[in-house]
Design an enzyme around this catalytic site. Structure first.
Site, short mmCIF file in Angstrom:
data_model
loop_
_atom_site.label_atom_id
_atom_site.label_comp_id
_atom_site.label_asym_id
_atom_site.label_seq_id
_atom_site.Cartn_x
_atom_site.Cartn_y
_atom_site.Cartn_z
N CYS A 59 8.73 0.85 -0.35
CA CYS A 59 10.08 1.13 0.12
C CYS A 59 11.08 1.02 -1.04
CB CYS A 59 10.47 0.14 1.22
SG CYS A 59 12.20 0.33 1.71
N SER A 89 6.45 4.49 -9.07
CA SER A 89 6.38 3.32 -8.19
C SER A 89 5.31 2.33 -8.56
CB SER A 89 6.15 3.77 -6.75
OG SER A 89 7.27 4.51 -6.32
N HIS A 142 12.42 2.83 6.46
CA HIS A 142 11.31 1.93 6.74
C HIS A 142 11.68 0.83 7.71
CE1 HIS A 142 9.68 3.53 2.85
NE2 HIS A 142 8.56 3.46 3.56
#
Lengths: 412, 612
Positions: free
Chosen positions: B385, B328, B372
């Protein structure tokens, strides 16, 4: 038509006897010394002198051939030979075999051939051809500049090998032939002043020494104002730029250049050779230790004892008497060479003789000074004495060319 | 022959000049011969009788390496080496068969007889001296000196030994210097290397070998039949060794120490800290590590095999040679690509996240299975997210995502002055065409790329660079350890031009990264009084536990340090990487309170799933 060959001549040509005897004497001495240098008891180096003998046979044949063809043939073929030698020099850079970090040889089957030897002779011929000109005026750039360019090509190619010692032979030939062809000595010295400047800078570490040389030179030569300006500007440019250029280099780059100029620092320990060479010569004394009785025996102590450092064996085994005799023979060779040039009625022939003699002189003097420790180790063989096929054959051809000019001196 | 010139000498004059010059040359040679063979004959005759001139190398020390504040990272200390000198040649050849001599020497040097015999034989054959024992302790030195008479050829010499005072600290960055091998020797012969020389093998020692390496001096000494030096019989003056050039690195020893500490218990991983303004490397750590002093002292063959082939590969500099999926952390690049291509604005809300996303008949999950809900771009990065970034990837398309990643320096060498840097991989359409055949790959892989999974590979250094370029507003700086032009313009990277974005867009990315730490997944890096901006990453690893990643810069308002950290098999970026970064930054910026409670506030969102 220029095949007025010796073979058809009715009587034996008038060879230059002192030159011939000096050359044969040196070649014979070379054989003995190669034999001595490579014959350690029990060691397997016996093949060298036999091979040298074979090469000497080839050399005698090649020398006879070089002498019998009329020199007008060389005049006609000069550019062809020059072209071939440039191509071969390029080939060496691309595909040559190397020794001690430099590419110098071309492998032709079992033979190894060093094209720089051919290049020297071909360059002399091309220069002689160009300078053999009724209207030549070497004080004019359009006359001297092309000759400089002709010399620059082989110089640069040999320098790339890299072989500084051999490369500098070409400019030496050029200077001598300029002089012989009538360039005023003042111009010659002024032209050489930037080179002297560079040499002085490396010798003294200061860029201003050249003034000591240049100012008296200018006062003596009294050239035109334009020439003064040009020479001063050139020298000033060298003086100003050289230290900057030098200081802008990294330490390791400087190191590479000093190693190039002074191979004493090279990993093969050339400094060690100089010392061993000096010990060998110095210990020879007046009469020497006698043939085959040198104590500095063994290739381990003095590498290249049978090639570049052959004169150390002369000095050790034959003493001062022997070494001075050898020097005398070289002096005869060189002085007769210049004498032959002066006696020639034909301009091309005279120039050819001067160029060839200068090449021989350059090799001899640089090698001898190296051997006694007064010049850097440059890897030049000693003409006619050192072991090595290409050089020996080339030297024989050079002597043959001198004889060629000698017995045709009356021709115009 | 040519025109009449008043200055032109006649032929006789020219001949006279040439003859005079040549005669002078020969006279010079004759003078030299007279001097050598008559005047100095006695001296040279004596030398020839012994014929024992030996060349002794006077080793030059390598240059000293320091950090940016002058602290020494590598220097030299004198060491006593037991050497064999093969002189005179005849007697040294005899020694190789003298059992008594061999055994005595072997015992003194703690080596076996065969090894000593081999070394001595090689030395006798080449004429070079052989080192029998490096860094010998005092009792061995004393014993050798005492037994001199019985041990011809064996001597103790003092030579500089490379010393790394901090041991394992910064080992990969500094590298090590070892004795030159036969193969290198043949290759580098024209550079003046000799047997026994040290040569830089990795890290700075290798990259700056030409600077650090000194110029050995030498001395020709006259020795007697026993191979011992005869005093005062020098033949030529000795040349002095010239020490190698010193280096000042951009490294900050204090930050290096802080990073070493936080990586102390990491089995495998790497961390790099850069100055975001110019790319100067402040600290670089790789795990597992090694002690370069071992190499300087000389390694046994077993120890070498252990280091080179044993587990973990300690000689690998993972900071520049290790490639990892960015996980990420790559969302920072995706966000920049979206802003650059105007595929989204900072406030753009996409479809709310219900915990997954349906695309092409497949269900792509968000790491937060509970979902989320509705997020804007800033919130999506802060909470990492996945569903938002899946959609962003589809809006962007592969070419635009790839272009931005490359503009940030991913997928290309950064040009850092360390050897063997890896490129990583940023796959584009061409790459997929080659891999799967033209058009035979599905758009679904775009979703994985957008969240940093898939074929993407980056080095820790590239991640640090990504953080640095967000901090400095898109300037493509080149990471470096030595600044060749201090005070000049920052070094540019070799390939990429950098990234141009409006101030508002840069502000949005920075705000989002600050929120990652202040309220998102990177809370573990939060520090009292020191705002940090960062991004966590957890990279799926098919061969074991996930890799934990974190990139950040601090202080958020006026960045001074950009940092990236990878912990192999560490698990989650938020829990294994971010807290270490926080501790290192704290130790660096708040030096006096290193014992500050590092227990982070409970960070929001559980991180029990992949792709936090």
């Amino acid at each position: 038509m220029w095949a007025t060959s010796v073979l058809r001549a009715r009587r034996w040509p008038e060879l230059d006897l002192p030159l011939l005897l000096a050359a044969l004497g040196l070649a014979a001495l070379g054989l003995l010394m190669v034999f001595s240098a490579t014959s350690t008891p029990g060691a397997a180096h016996q093949g060298f002198w036999v091979r040298q003998l074979v090469w000497l046979g080839v050399g005698l044949a090649a020398g006879t051939l070089a002498a019998s063809l009329h020199y007008r043939a060389y005049d006609a073929l000069a550019w062809v030979l020059y072209g071939i030698s440039v191509v071969l020099l390029l080939a060496v850079l691309v595909a040559g075999s190397s020794a001690f970090g430099a590419r110098r040889w071309l492998e032709l089957g079992p033979l190894r051939f060093q094209p720089s030897e051919l290049a020297k002779i071909a360059t002399v011929m091309v220069l002689a051809r160009r300078f053999d000109n009724r209207w030549l005026d070497l004080s004019q750039a359009r006359h001297w500049a092309p000759a400089a360019a002709i010399v620059l090509v082989p110089t640069a190619l040999v320098l790339r090998q890299p072989d500084l010692g051999t490369a500098l032979c070409f400019p030496a030939i050029l200077v001598a032939m300029y002089f012989w062809a009538g360039m005023p000595p003042q111009s010659l010295l002024l032209g050489l002043s930037p080179a002297a400047n560079v040499a002085l800078y490396f010798a003294t570490g200061s860029p201003w020494w050249f003034l000591l040389v240049l100012v008296p030179l200018l006062v003596w030569a009294r050239p035109r104002a334009a020439t003064v300006t040009l020479v001063l500007a050139l020298n000033l440019a060298v003086s100003v730029s050289l230290p900057h250029l030098w200081n802008s280099l990294h330490d390791y780059q400087k190191r590479r250049i000093t190693t190039f100029l002074n191979p004493e620092q090279d990993p093969h320990g050339a400094g060690y050779q100089i010392i061993q060479s000096k010990i060998a010569i110095g210990s020879g004394g007046l009469k020497g230790k006698g043939f085959l009785k040198g104590t500095q025996k063994g290739l381990d102590f003095l590498p290249m004892r049978h090639t570049d450092f052959i004169f150390a064996v002369v000095g050790e085994e034959l003493g001062l008497l022997g070494s001075l005799t050898a020097v005398l023979l070289y002096a005869v060779l060189v002085l007769r060479g210049f004498g032959i040039a002066a006696a020639a009625h034909n301009a091309f022939a005279g120039l050819l003789a001067v160029g060839v003699t200068t090449a021989l002189f350059y090799h001899t003097i640089v090698n001898l000074l190296m051997t006694i420790g007064w010049a850097p180790v440059t890897g030049l063989p000693l003409p006619l004495l050192s072991y090595g096929g290409t050089a020996l054959v080339a030297n024989c051809i050079q002597v043959g060319l001198l004889q060629n000019v000698a017995f045709r001196r009356q021709e115009r | 022959m040519s025109r009449l010139t008043p200055e032109k000498p006649s032929r006789d004059q020219r001949l006279a000049v040439l003859v005079t010059l040549a005669s002078l040359g020969f006279a010079l040679v004759a003078t030299g011969l007279l001097r050598l063979q008559l005047v100095e004959n006695e001296r040279y005759r004596r030398l020839a009788e012994e014929n024992h001139v030996r060349r002794e190398v006077r080793r030059a020390p390598r240059g000293v390496i320091r950090d940016r504040h002058g602290a020494v990272l590598a220097d030299n200390q004198p060491s006593f080496n037991v050497v064999f000198r093969p002189f005179p040649a005849e007697s040294s050849a005899r020694l190789t068969t003298d059992r008594r001599w061999l055994e005595q020497v072997a015992r003194l040097c703690g080596a076996d007889t065969l090894a000593v015999q081999r070394a001595v034989r090689a030395a006798a054959a080449t004429g070079q001296s052989a080192t029998l024992r490096r860094n010998a302790p005092m009792d061995v030195v004393a014993a050798v000196e005492e037994l001199r008479a019985d041990l011809p050829g064996v001597e103790v010499v003092v030579e500089p030994l490379r010393r790394y005072p901090h041991g394992r600290l910064a080992a990969h960055l500094l590298g090590y210097a070892g004795e030159i091998g036969d193969e290198e020797l043949a290759r580098l012969a024209d550079r003046g290397y000799r047997p026994g020389d040290l040569i830089g093998r990795s890290g700075v020692e290798r990259a700056y070998e030409d600077v650090l390496r000194g110029d050995d001096g030498h001395e020709y000494v006259v020795v007697n039949a026993m191979g011992r030096r005869v005093a005062g019989a020098s033949v030529v003056p000795p040349t002095d060794p010239v020490p190698g050039g010193d280096l000042v690195l951009t490294v900050d020893l204090r930050l290096q120490q802080a990073l070493e500490d936080v990586m102390g218990d990491v089995e495998r991983g790497a961390a790099v800290a850069l100055d975001p303004h110019d790319g100067a490397i402040l600290a670089l750590v790789s795990r597992p590590s090694f002690d370069p002093n071992e190499f300087a002292r000389g390694l046994s063959n077993e120890r070498w095999r252990e280091l080179a082939r044993g587990g973990g590969d300690p000689l690998l500099n993972r900071a520049v040679q290790g490639v990892y999926p960015p996980g990420s952390t790559f969302k920072v690049a995706t966000m920049l690509a979206a802003l650059r291509a105007r595929a989204a604005r900072p406030g753009t809300r996409l479809q709310p996240c219900p915990g997954g996303y349906e695309f092409g008949g497949r269900y792509f999950r968000c790491w937060e299975r509970r979902g989320h809900g509705s997020l804007d771009l800033i919130g999506a990065l802060a909470h990492s997210c996945d569903v938002y970034f899946y959609q962003l990837g589809l809006r962007l398309g592969l070419p635009r995502l790839e272009a931005t990643a490359r503009a940030l320096g991913l997928g290309e060498r950064t040009g850092v002055d360390l050897p063997h840097e890896k490129k990583g991989l940023v796959p584009g359409a061409a790459w997929y065409d080659q891999r799967w055949g033209a058009g035979r790959w599905r758009k679904g892989l775009l979703l994985n790329l957008a969240i940093g999974q898939g074929e993407l590979l980056v080095t820790p250094l590239q991640l640090a660079l990504l953080a640095a370029e967000v901090a400095n507003g898109g300037h493509a700086v080149r990471p470096h350890l030595v600044d060749p032009d201090p005070g000049g313009a920052p070094l540019a990277r070799p390939v990429q031009p950098g990234l141009e974005l409006s101030d508002a867009d840069w502000g949005a990315v920075r705000t989002a990264m600050e929120k990652v730490v202040s309220e998102g997944t990177g809370g573990a890096a939060r520090l009292a009084g020191l705002p940090v901006a960062g991004k966590t990453g957890t990279a799926q690893n098919p061969r074991g536990k996930d890799h934990a990643l974190f990139l950040c810069y601090a202080p958020a308002a006026r960045p001074q340090v950009a940092l990236a950290l990878v912990v192999e098999n560490g698990g989650h970026g938020g829990s294994a990487a971010a807290p270490r970064a926080g501790r290192a930054l704290h130790a660096y910026f708040v030096p006096d309170s290193a014992a500050l409670a590092v227990a982070p506030p409970a960070w929001p969102a559980d991180t029990t799933d992949v792709g936090d």
